[in-house]
Design a protein around this motif. Structure first.
Motif: not given
Length: 226
Positions: A72-79
């Motif tokens: 699968g595809n992984l999208n990760w955003r960290q703030r």
């Protein structure tokens, strides 16, 4: 002799089978690296540069090495402490969405929504295989997660090559240079004895250190005052 025209559902089935077979791709066990830190000063400098990244995002792919594997595809955003992650299976099916601070995570799956304080257990229950959601925000950047670890291997230029932590062996196969300065992982293989995962990062973006964010805020404030 007339050729037989296959219905659209036939072609869709072929695509689905191909996607499933892609999930069964063999993930080879990476070679063992000799434990040790080749250059302590380079390791400390690299850890400091990467550890200061307060904001970052990645797009990549995840594959599970089980017999009936998952891709699968992984999208990760960290703030800062807050993250938003999406795992989506072939053709967008399956997977999960999660966001929070790891102490309190809101999860959305195709079937329901809920909140948990145990993200790793939730990920395993939802995906059907172990996925180290808690530690991945560190491992994905090439850093040990907080807590004890062992068998760490660091190259002469300060990049993490492998370590064992939280029951996982994490091996770094390739790095890429981001913003012309910091080196971040490109390909990672993770193994916990029951399963082997491969993470390929296709793109790092919106990568900023805490100092960069402060400078931008100060610049906007100064500009507004003028």
């Amino acid at each position: 002799m007339t050729s037989r025209v296959q219905p659209p559902l036939y072609h869709l089935a072929i695509l689905l089978v191909a996607a499933m077979l892609g999930g069964c791709a063999v993930i080879h066990k990476p070679p063992e690296q000799q434990a040790g830190v080749a250059d302590s000063a380079a390791w400390q400098a690299h850890k400091q540069a990467v550890g200061q990244l307060d904001r970052w995002a990645l797009q990549g792919r995840v594959a599970s090495g089980k017999l009936l594997g998952w891709t699968g595809n992984l999208n990760w955003r960290q703030r800062g402490q807050h993250f938003a992650v999406r795992l989506a299976g072939p053709l967008g099916a399956g997977g999960l969405r999660a966001n929070g601070t790891l102490k309190r995570v809101q999860v959305r799956t195709p079937k329901r929504r809920f909140t948990t304080r145990h993200p790793d257990a939730m990920a395993k229950r939802t995906l059907g295989f172990a996925f180290p959601l808690s530690a991945l925000r560190y491992w994905a950047r090439g850093l040990p997660a907080p807590g004890d670890y062992k068998n760490i291997s660091v190259s002469t230029d300060g990049k993490l090559q492998s370590l064992r932590q939280n029951g996982w062996h994490v091996a770094y196969m390739d790095y890429t240079t981001v913003n012309d300065t910091v080196k971040l992982p490109k390909r990672v293989v993770l193994e916990n004895g029951d399963n082997r995962l491969r993470l390929v990062v296709d793109r790092w973006f919106n990568v900023e250190s805490a100092g960069d964010a402060s400078s931008q805020r100060d610049s906007k404030t100064t500009g507004g005052a003028g």
